[in-house]
Design an enzyme around this catalytic site. Structure first.
Site, PDB file in Angstrom:
ATOM      1  N   GLU A 265       0.850  -1.198   0.000  1.00  0.00           N
ATOM      2  CA  GLU A 265       0.000   0.000   0.000  1.00  0.00           C
ATOM      3  C   GLU A 265       0.878   1.237   0.000  1.00  0.00           C
ATOM      4  OE1 GLU A 265      -2.423  -0.064   3.555  1.00  0.00           O
ATOM      5  OE2 GLU A 265      -2.950  -2.158   3.223  1.00  0.00           O
ATOM      6  N   LYS A 267       2.115   4.683   1.697  1.00  0.00           N
ATOM      7  CA  LYS A 267       2.153   5.229   3.051  1.00  0.00           C
ATOM      8  C   LYS A 267       1.755   6.691   2.953  1.00  0.00           C
ATOM      9  CE  LYS A 267       4.956   5.660   7.205  1.00  0.00           C
ATOM     10  NZ  LYS A 267       4.496   7.002   7.576  1.00  0.00           N
ATOM     11  N   ARG A 272      -3.285   9.590  11.268  1.00  0.00           N
ATOM     12  CA  ARG A 272      -3.818   8.253  11.527  1.00  0.00           C
ATOM     13  C   ARG A 272      -5.055   8.394  12.400  1.00  0.00           C
ATOM     14  NH1 ARG A 272      -1.154   3.185  12.244  1.00  0.00           N
ATOM     15  NH2 ARG A 272      -2.777   1.574  12.340  1.00  0.00           N
ATOM     16  N   ARG A 291      -3.832   8.336  17.130  1.00  0.00           N
ATOM     17  CA  ARG A 291      -3.061   7.198  17.638  1.00  0.00           C
ATOM     18  C   ARG A 291      -2.539   7.455  19.035  1.00  0.00           C
ATOM     19  NH1 ARG A 291       2.307   6.940  14.027  1.00  0.00           N
ATOM     20  NH2 ARG A 291       3.304   6.283  15.929  1.00  0.00           N
ATOM     21  N   GLU A 319      -6.485   6.743   7.616  1.00  0.00           N
ATOM     22  CA  GLU A 319      -5.743   7.999   7.674  1.00  0.00           C
ATOM     23  C   GLU A 319      -6.666   9.122   7.191  1.00  0.00           C
ATOM     24  OE1 GLU A 319      -2.338   7.357   8.425  1.00  0.00           O
ATOM     25  OE2 GLU A 319      -1.347   9.195   7.801  1.00  0.00           O
ATOM     26  N   PHE A 371      -7.793   1.706   5.573  1.00  0.00           N
ATOM     27  CA  PHE A 371      -6.942   0.579   5.194  1.00  0.00           C
ATOM     28  C   PHE A 371      -7.134  -0.653   6.054  1.00  0.00           C
ATOM     29  CE2 PHE A 371      -3.891   3.796   7.019  1.00  0.00           C
ATOM     30  CZ  PHE A 371      -3.710   3.197   8.257  1.00  0.00           C
ATOM     31  N   ARG A 478       4.239  -2.531  17.556  1.00  0.00           N
ATOM     32  CA  ARG A 478       5.040  -2.211  16.391  1.00  0.00           C
ATOM     33  C   ARG A 478       5.824  -3.466  16.071  1.00  0.00           C
ATOM     34  NH1 ARG A 478       6.583   2.564  14.247  1.00  0.00           N
ATOM     35  NH2 ARG A 478       6.158   3.811  16.070  1.00  0.00           N
ATOM     36  N   LYS A 484       7.324  -0.169   7.099  1.00  0.00           N
ATOM     37  CA  LYS A 484       7.178   1.093   6.356  1.00  0.00           C
ATOM     38  C   LYS A 484       8.507   1.456   5.739  1.00  0.00           C
ATOM     39  CE  LYS A 484       7.924   3.743  10.553  1.00  0.00           C
ATOM     40  NZ  LYS A 484       7.402   4.586  11.590  1.00  0.00           N
TER      41      LYS A 484
HETATM   42  P1  AMP Z   1       5.205   6.526  11.569  1.00  0.00           P
HETATM   43  O1  AMP Z   1       4.189   7.540  11.890  1.00  0.00           O
HETATM   44  O2  AMP Z   1       6.334   7.083  10.788  1.00  0.00           O
HETATM   45  O3  AMP Z   1       5.603   5.704  12.773  1.00  0.00           O
HETATM   46  O4  AMP Z   1       4.554   5.487  10.557  1.00  0.00           O
HETATM   47  C1  AMP Z   1       3.399   4.796  10.847  1.00  0.00           C
HETATM   48  C2  AMP Z   1       2.248   5.618  10.392  1.00  0.00           C
HETATM   49  O5  AMP Z   1       2.084   5.514   9.011  1.00  0.00           O
HETATM   50  C3  AMP Z   1       0.934   5.193  10.925  1.00  0.00           C
HETATM   51  O6  AMP Z   1       0.660   5.653  12.188  1.00  0.00           O
HETATM   52  C4  AMP Z   1      -0.019   5.806   9.924  1.00  0.00           C
HETATM   53  O7  AMP Z   1      -0.386   7.096  10.345  1.00  0.00           O
HETATM   54  C5  AMP Z   1       0.791   5.959   8.702  1.00  0.00           C
HETATM   55  N1  AMP Z   1       0.278   5.251   7.538  1.00  0.00           N
HETATM   56  C6  AMP Z   1       0.223   5.845   6.357  1.00  0.00           C
HETATM   57  N2  AMP Z   1      -0.257   5.018   5.432  1.00  0.00           N
HETATM   58  C7  AMP Z   1      -0.515   3.838   6.033  1.00  0.00           C
HETATM   59  C8  AMP Z   1      -1.019   2.590   5.584  1.00  0.00           C
HETATM   60  N3  AMP Z   1      -1.344   2.373   4.308  1.00  0.00           N
HETATM   61  N4  AMP Z   1      -1.130   1.598   6.514  1.00  0.00           N
HETATM   62  C9  AMP Z   1      -0.781   1.803   7.820  1.00  0.00           C
HETATM   63  N5  AMP Z   1      -0.297   2.966   8.297  1.00  0.00           N
HETATM   64  C10 AMP Z   1      -0.169   3.980   7.412  1.00  0.00           C
END
Ligand code: AMP
Length: 619
Positions: A265, A267, A272, A291, A319, A371, A478, A484
């Protein structure tokens, strides 16, 4: 006899004094078991460092600054003495205990007294009234009791107890199965109620209550496409052991089969959010949680309106995105530029908004990009594998999307023309839906992943996500089932621990920020940055830090670790300038992450990992 606070804090001291999880659990279980049930419920809540149950909705709204004033008032301590105590402990509760030793108080408080005081504090509208009640509570407390009351108020016990360990203690105290306790709490969101169910052997009766946030599943970062594949293959190999036979293959086909286990998918760079709606008991009610478990519902009224008509209880994960319609006006209805998400900056103005004007709604159309589906048709489906949840999500979106359509007459935002939205208009051909399904494909090859990453970046998204198709939804985890792959260069999420007044144009503004990463229960500074934030953001941060100052040293203030930054940097150096032993070189603030709680910032281990990986590249 009601449970005394004295007994509770004695337990907390013992918990803080042992590093053994087993022992902590046993101590808590023994203590809970000996208490009458309603008091044991309160104790469980306070052990987890929460003044109220999650479903409660009330908040104390008492921070470090207010508490510092109360401590100064009660102890008569000078500023330097307050500072010295704070530095000795690195936490306000510990400092308060030292400072309040000058008073002698006989322990009289019970846990229900504490619950009453918390209720009154939450009910008081004005900070002055909150301060008065807090003062009254701490006045009746012994220094040791005050230490833990402050920790509960601030929501950080530092006894090494997480709610999951309290769940384990409840299971041990009432001879219940831990999985049942966890499940009951996840569904019902109220620890005292769960304890009551456990104590009476009725955990099976716990029912999903909408409108309290479930934990969010998180993704582990990877830096390169190769690393993503490596990690993901390991994870999938683990999962495949328990996967259906057709995915268990040997020989050269293995890698291929493993690859195909990945759902790919984009990102997205939005906020979120978990959406709860469709409750038959509360028709029309919609809630949006961040979150960090905050209720963001009021900030996105257009999403609330779009989901208010749902009559099937649902919890969706996704999101919130600022949305741009593609180029229109192509005769056959197709668009040269597809609808797409705008970068986070477009949404920033909406974060934390209590009042949303019609203008804001028009300037920045928002959608909910779904998602994952966690709860539907009266069934919790987190335990189902991703591919099944995905199928259910696709069906749901197909069925329900039309309800979320907004009639619109949109000129092209891409070309910068004025946008006109007519909310509530009958759906027209060019209308758009507030509920959007996040596109997902099954991965076929390494090349496809590389291309997907490039395409995602070209669409303005942050990168790609890889999700194991057989993985269950693990709330609050996590893990490696979600990966990611974002920017080429590593970034770190850090928390601000001190703010310093700037110079020149920035004189009078707290514009230089020292920031830290997490190290176990503590924080370790790794750098200081001042570039990357706008004047408006500096003004907002200055106000915030003035209100959340722990200690004022004149030009520098230590502040409550609440503001999370995403920082970029050139590399990591070994340095003794900060207590972490590392310093980021040329750090710059990429953005203020209002959406991320300080508990989820990056760790010292991660910094060390990046440091090591640099060495690898040099050799
Ligand atoms: P990070 O905020 O850098 O820790 O990355 C995780 C975050 O990616 C999640 O909290 C989501 O807000 C975001 N995210 C964006 N696109 C997606 C997706 N397709 N699936 C899951 N999380 C996603």
């Amino acid at each position: 006899m009601p449970a005394t606070l004295a007994q509770f804090v004695e337990l907390c001291e013992r918990l803080a004094g042992t590093g053994s999880k087993l022992q902590k659990r046993a101590l808590m279980a023994e203590y809970l078991h000996a208490l009458p049930v309603p008091e044991a419920g309160l104790a469980a809540l306070y052990l987890a460092g929460a003044p109220f149950a999650e479903t409660d909705g009330r908040e104390l709204k008492v921070g470090g600054a207010l508490l510092s004033r109360v401590i100064a008032q009660l102890s008569g301590a000078s500023q330097p003495a307050m500072l010295a105590a704070y530095l000795r402990h690195g936490d306000l509760g510990g400092a308060a205990r030292d400072l309040l030793e000058v008073r002698s108080t006989v322990p009289t408080l019970t846990l229900p007294d504490v619950a009453d005081a918390f209720e009154t504090i939450a009910g008081a509208a004005k900070p002055a009234a909150k301060q008065q009640i807090t003062l009254g509570l701490l006045q009746s407390a012994t220094p040791l009791e005050a230490k833990y009351l402050i920790k509960i108020i601030l929501g950080d016990m530092r006894t090494g107890i997480k709610v999951s360990l309290v769940e384990e203690a409840i299971a041990a105290a009432y001879s219940a199965a831990i999985a049942e306790v966890r499940n009951a709490r996840m569904l019902n969101g109220n620890l005292p109620e769960v304890l009551e169910l456990a104590a009476s052997g009725r955990l099976g009766e716990a029912r999903m209550k909408l409108f309290h946030p479930l934990g969010f599943m998180l993704a582990s970062p990877v830096e390169t496409v190769e690393e993503a594949l490596q990690r993901f293959s390991n994870e999938v190999a683990e999962e495949a052991k328990s996967a259906p036979p057709e995915t268990r293959q040997d020989g050269p086909a293995v890698k291929d089969a493993l690859l195909k286990e990945a759902q790919l998918e984009d990102k997205y760079d939005g906020i979120r959010a978990q959406i709860h709606c469709g409750s038959p008991e509360q028709p029309g009610r919609v809630a949006l949680f961040s979150r960090s478990r905050e209720d963001m519902t009021v900030s996105f009224p257009e999403i609330v309106e779009a989901f208010a008509g749902f009559d099937n209880p649902l919890v969706l994960d996704g999101e919130i995105l600022a949305w741009s319609r593609g180029n229109e006006g192509v005769p056959d209805g197709s668009r040269a530029v597809a609808d797409h998400a705008l970068p986070f900056a477009s949404l920033q103005a909406r974060v934390g908004r209590k009042r949303v004007t019609a203008e804001m709604r028009e300037d920045t159309p928002v959608v909910f990009m779904a998602f994952d589906l966690l709860y539907a048709n009266g069934e919790m489906i987190m335990e189902k594998p991703l591919h099944e949840r995905r199928r259910a999500l696709e069906e749901l979106v197909q069925r329900e999307q039309p309800r979320t359509r907004v009639g619109s007459r949109l000129s092209s935002m891409a070309s910068g023309q004025q946008t006109e939205l007519h909310f509530g208009e009958v759906a027209a051909a060019d209308s758009f839906a507030r509920l959007v399904l996040a596109p997902a494909v099954q991965l076929q090859s390494v090349e496809q992943l590389e291309q997907a990453y490039v395409d995602a970046r070209a669409r303005g998204n942050e990168g790609v996500m890889l999700k194991a198709r057989h993985s269950i939804y693990q709330p609050g985890r996590r893990g490696l089932a979600w990966l990611k792959l974002k920017r080429e260069l590593a970034t770190l999420d850090v928390v601000v621990t001190a703010a310093e007044y700037g110079q020149g144009r920035r004189a009078g503004w707290l514009s230089d920020y020292t920031f830290a990463v997490r190290d176990g229960d503590g924080l370790r500074n790794v750098g200081k940055a001042y570039s990357g934030v706008t004047d408006a953001e500096i003004a907002r941060l200055t106000q915030f830090f003035l209100e959340h100052t722990l200690e004022d040293f004149g030009s520098v203030r230590t502040v409550e670790p609440l503001v999370v930054f995403e920082v970029a940097f050139n590399n990591v150096m070994r340095s003794d300038r900060h207590d972490s032993g590392f310093a980021l070189r040329f750090p710059r603030i990429l953005r203020i992450r209002d959406d991320k709680p300080a508990e989820e910032i990056d760790t010292l281990e991660r910094v060390a990992e990046i440091y090591e990986s640099q060495l690898d590249k040099v050799v």
